[in-house]
Design a protein around this motif. Structure first.
Motif, PDB file in Angstrom:
ATOM      1  N   GLY A 198      59.749  -5.465   4.585  1.00 36.33           N
ATOM      2  CA  GLY A 198      60.415  -6.256   5.619  1.00 36.33           C
ATOM      3  C   GLY A 198      59.656  -7.489   6.072  1.00 36.33           C
ATOM      4  N   LEU A 199      58.550  -7.825   5.407  1.00 38.65           N
ATOM      5  CA  LEU A 199      57.779  -9.007   5.827  1.00 38.65           C
ATOM      6  C   LEU A 199      58.303 -10.256   5.126  1.00 38.65           C
ATOM      7  CD1 LEU A 199      54.083  -7.773   5.852  1.00 38.65           C
ATOM      8  CD2 LEU A 199      55.735  -7.803   7.700  1.00 38.65           C
ATOM      9  N   ASP A 200      58.155 -11.406   5.795  1.00 38.11           N
ATOM     10  CA  ASP A 200      58.566 -12.647   5.146  1.00 38.11           C
ATOM     11  C   ASP A 200      57.503 -13.026   4.102  1.00 38.11           C
ATOM     12  OD1 ASP A 200      56.462 -14.204   6.275  1.00 38.11           O
ATOM     13  OD2 ASP A 200      57.569 -14.286   8.147  1.00 38.11           O
ATOM     14  N   PRO A 201      57.820 -13.976   3.189  1.00 35.74           N
ATOM     15  CA  PRO A 201      56.889 -14.272   2.083  1.00 35.74           C
ATOM     16  C   PRO A 201      55.493 -14.649   2.560  1.00 35.74           C
ATOM     17  CG  PRO A 201      59.006 -15.303   1.689  1.00 35.74           C
ATOM     18  CD  PRO A 201      59.078 -14.714   3.048  1.00 35.74           C
ATOM     19  N   ARG A 202      55.418 -15.421   3.639  1.00 36.36           N
ATOM     20  CA  ARG A 202      54.101 -15.861   4.110  1.00 36.36           C
ATOM     21  C   ARG A 202      53.273 -14.667   4.604  1.00 36.36           C
ATOM     22  NH1 ARG A 202      52.043 -20.602   5.282  1.00 36.36           N
ATOM     23  NH2 ARG A 202      50.197 -20.628   6.612  1.00 36.36           N
ATOM     24  N   ALA A 203      53.921 -13.835   5.419  1.00 32.29           N
ATOM     25  CA  ALA A 203      53.219 -12.648   5.942  1.00 32.29           C
ATOM     26  C   ALA A 203      52.790 -11.746   4.794  1.00 32.29           C
ATOM     27  CB  ALA A 203      54.127 -11.893   6.905  1.00 32.29           C
ATOM     28  N   GLY A 213      55.448  -9.240  11.414  1.00 32.59           N
ATOM     29  CA  GLY A 213      54.253  -9.517  10.633  1.00 32.59           C
ATOM     30  C   GLY A 213      52.989  -9.244  11.435  1.00 32.59           C
ATOM     31  N   MET A 214      53.031  -9.625  12.710  1.00 33.39           N
ATOM     32  CA  MET A 214      51.873  -9.401  13.568  1.00 33.39           C
ATOM     33  C   MET A 214      51.681  -7.909  13.853  1.00 33.39           C
ATOM     34  SD  MET A 214      50.258 -12.035  14.064  1.00 33.39           S
ATOM     35  CE  MET A 214      50.607 -13.445  13.053  1.00 33.39           C
TER      36      MET A 214
END
Lengths: 478, 335
Positions: free
Chosen positions: B167-172, B141-142
């Motif tokens: 490929g990012l998680d929901p928050r990202a 994410g970063m």
């Protein structure tokens, strides 16, 4: 400051391999200098004058370590970093900026030079020590170091080219392996050569005409090779379809034509035959190189789209071989052969070798010193090299234009035409049928390594095709 | 007056050997808008974006970015666009700050201007606390934030984002979406290629759909949804009803009838000309009705149902989602 140079330097100082190499380099230098000095101190206890002879020996030892590290580690590190960036598409991101491709190449190159400077900085105190001990003067030290840095520059360009040139990953792996072997051999040879020159004394060269000529030829060749490597590597940094091979083709043609002209001027010399042979071999290699590069190139719609095509029809035709594109690569190869043929047949009408030329009426029969078995091996290797080469070229270039059923006829035609061309250039006359490779190799045993190399290259270029065929992918061809 | 066009693609063709990756597509994106660029894998989206980013050359056709052709001056185009590819940055032995500094220099920024811009971008993307970490030490994410920061370091007018949320998680993903919204609010023109259609629908004012190198549809989501049906203005409503007693009499004149049962309701629905089909949802009182005529027709249906004595507890006009549109438009063919 060049953005790439700054980035590379920042990466370099943080890279553990650079740090490890630097520390090992300093440690080895200290150990070697310590051992050398201890040895000389021991000897000089009985013979004090021996201590003054230690300067040159110390310099040669330190220079040897510096040359090894600079000629092997720096090009290897540069190539590895570039391959990594290319593999992960980071180079693409750099291409998406307004930075010109030449800035990328120059930045990489200058960072390698800066790295060499870092290692040189560590070695300088020991060079200074050897000067103060005596028996070696400043010109010899400066010349040795300058020549080594020149060799590092050329090898770095070689490494950049091997890392950036468009090729299959297996071929790139083999190319990098070949580069590693080449770096080893080059470093070994270079250390020996500089030691010899340093022992003789560079200043003594000025007093000898032949040595001066040899030195000048060496430097000119080095600069020419650097120019070719730079333009070829620059092509690798530019996007496909951007007419990227143009600078390489122009510089290569100019340099090869210049070399041919110099050979013509020196044709009365006793060793001119060897010079011509070398020239023809290089010419052939560059022509093959142009074909291989041409395989990765597309045609030239980009030039029309960018409205960069000359308006004059004459200029368009004249510039055709120099532009990017597969057919243009073939034209370039033909142009090189035409230059070779022209200089050979027109510039030396009375020259002995040219009299045996195919275009002349008195073909020369060279005495055959090979046994039948050796001759059969040469013929076999020659035939397989031709077949493999034609298959590779057909697959990459002509699959849609030439049907597979006609391939054997095409191979036969290529063999005949190539042999006629070689005979015409090299002057073996009708003997090409017997020797198959013309004057150059007809009756010499040293043809075998060349044929092995040719077969090897052709086989390697077929690996990706065979892999695709093994995986059953469409369009695998053979 | 129409908004000026930030992106104009005309008859773009790109082939790789025998494969026609982009097959004569043409579309436009108005300045200051956010457009989604969708299509199955191998549709030619990335190739089109790479041509726009001047990384590939087309075989024919042209792309005008802010009125400038990619053929005429690619370097000028690169100054005007920010390209975020689907690959994450992976340059070894370099911190996030140095990475952005390098690209800032590559775009010609120097000195105070570069320092100011770096601070601005690092604050915007939330990278300030991580600026001294090497890229290898950052999470996915970063790294994606670093990628976005790199794309906007030179303050481009047009942003081309290729699979930014892959490929990012929901928050990202939510954070990235917020950043894109903020960029859109700054007036940037943004073209986003993505497979996460629900998010695209929330961010984008328009959509471009490609398949097998060809353009299938382009426009606002509503316009594309309308255009995807062979018969225009078809929509679906879901109607929930309850059976049982009649409406309580409110006045003496009010009609007192028992609510219709299912059969009567079917007859009632069948008599409404705008309704094309209807069916009762399994295990409930909900009816799914397809009708022609859009919102006006839906209002008429509701009125007629109420007049027919049906006790409607829920009446929802189901708008087409981007996913519906995508599934309607594409055939699933592979290139």
């Amino acid at each position: 400051m060049n953005a790439v140079l700054l980035k590379e330097l920042r990466q370099g100082i943080r890279n553990r391999y650079v740090l490890a190499a630097y520390l090992i380099f300093i440690a080895v230098l200290l150990i070697v200098v310590g051992v050398e000095m201890a040895g000389f101190m021991k000897v000089s206890a009985d013979h004090p004058q021996m201590l003054f002879a230690a300067g040159k020996a110390l310099f040669l030892a330190v220079h040897k370590i510096f040359a090894w590290v600079a000629m092997v580690f720096i090009p290897g590190y540069t190539a590895a970093r570039l391959v990594h960036e290319r593999w992960r598409a980071d180079i693409d991101l750099m291409h998406a900026t307004p930075m010109p491709p030449s800035a990328l190449l120059i930045g990489k190159f200058r960072s390698a030079v800066a790295l060499a400077g870092l290692f040189l900085g560590a070695a300088l105190p020991f060079f200074g020590l050897s000067y103060f001990i005596g028996n070696i003067d400043v010109p010899n030290i400066v010349m040795s170091v300058a020549l080594t840095l020149g060799a590092v520059a050329i090898l770095t360009l070689c490494a950049i080219l091997a890392a950036i040139a468009p090729m299959h990953k297996i071929i790139r792996g083999l190319a990098l392996l070949g580069l590693a072997v080449f770096l080893y051999v080059a470093a070994e040879g270079w250390v020996g050569a500089t030691e010899g020159l340093c022992s003789a004394g560079y200043m003594n060269i000025l007093g000898n005409v032949n040595s001066c000529i040899g030195f000048a030829v060496g430097v000119t060749l080095g600069v020419s090779v650097a120019v070719l490597l730079y333009t070829a590597a620059l092509a690798g940094f530019r996007p496909v379809g951007s007419d990227r091979m143009r600078p390489f083709r122009i510089s290569a043609t100019a340099l090869l034509a210049g070399w041919g002209a110099v050979t013509a001027l020196l044709s009365r010399r006793e060793d001119s035959e060897g010079a011509l042979e070398a020239w023809v071999v290089v010419l052939a290699f560059f022509a093959i190189g142009a074909m291989i590069f041409g395989m990765s190139e597309r045609t030239e719609p980009g030039l029309y789209l960018r409205k960069r095509m000359p308006r004059s029809r004459v200029w368009r035709i004249l510039g055709y071989p120099f532009r990017t594109g597969q057919l243009n690569a073939v034209c370039w190869s033909l142009l090189l052969f035409a230059i070779a043929l022209g200089i050979n047949c027109i510039a030396f009408p009375t020259w002995e070798v040219t009299e045996y030329c195919f275009v002349c009426r008195t073909p020369h029969v060279f005495p055959c010193s090979m046994t039948d078995r050796e001759h059969a091996l040469v013929l076999l290797l020659n035939a397989s090299a031709y077949v493999l080469t034609v298959f590779a070229v057909w697959h990459h270039l002509l699959r849609r234009k030439v049907p597979a059923s006609a391939l054997w006829w095409v191979t036969l035609l290529v063999i005949v035409l190539t042999q006629i061309a070689l005979s015409a250039i090299c002057g073996s006359g009708v003997e090409f049928i017997k020797g198959w490779v013309g004057y150059l190799f007809a009756n010499k045993r040293d043809v075998l390594p060349w044929l092995y190399i040719w077969n090897y290259i052709a086989l390697v270029s077929l690996i990706p095709i065979c892999l695709r065929a093994a995986r059953g992918e469409a369009g695998a061809g053979i | 007056m129409n908004a000026p066009l930030a992106i104009e693609v005309t008859h773009l063709v790109k082939t790789f050997g025998a494969t026609r990756a982009v097959d004569g597509i043409s579309f436009t994106v108005p300045a200051g808008s956010v457009f989604g660029f969708v299509g199955p894998n191998g549709a030619g989206k990335t190739t089109t974006l790479r041509i726009m980013a001047t990384l590939d050359e087309p075989d024919s056709g042209d792309v005008l970015l802010c009125g400038q052709s990619v053929h005429d001056d690619p370097r000028e185009i690169r100054r005007r666009i920010g390209f975020m590819p689907d690959a994450l940055p992976s340059i070894a032995d370099i911190t996030a700050h140095e990475y952005l500094d390098f690209f800032g220099r590559a775009y010609g920024l120097r000195g105070v201007a570069l320092a100011y811009r770096l601070e601005e971008v690092e604050d915007f993307t939330g990278l300030r606390p991580l600026r001294e970490k090497t890229l290898a030490a950052l999470s996915k994410g970063m790294k994606q934030r670093v990628c976005l920061a790199r794309a906007i370091i030179h303050d481009p007018a047009v942003l081309l984002l290729d699979e930014p949320a892959a490929g990012l998680d929901p928050r990202a993903r939510v954070e990235l979406r917020d950043m894109v919204r903020q960029l859109a609010a700054m007036g940037k023109t943004i073209l986003i290629s993505s497979h996460i259609l629900a998010e695209l629908a929330e961010m984008c004012g328009g959509v471009i759909i490609m398949e097998q190198g060809r353009l299938l549809s382009q426009g606002t989501l509503e316009a594309v949804a309308m255009g995807t049906r062979p018969d225009a203005k078809v929509c679906e409503v879901s109607i929930s009803v309850v059976g049982g007693r009649a409406f309580p009499r409110a006045t003496a004149h009010e009609d007192v009838r028992p609510p219709p049962d299912d059969a009567a309701l079917q007859t009632l629905l069948g008599a409404i000309p705008a309704i094309r089909s209807f069916q009762k949802a399994a295990g409930g009182d909900e009816w799914i009705v397809t009708l022609q005529g859009g919102e006006e027709a839906a209002a008429d249906v509701l009125r007629k149902l109420v007049e027919g004595g049906v006790r409607v507890t829920d009446f929802r006009l189901r708008k087409s989602t981007l996913e519906d549109v995508f599934m309607n438009v594409t055939t699933g063919g592979l290139n």
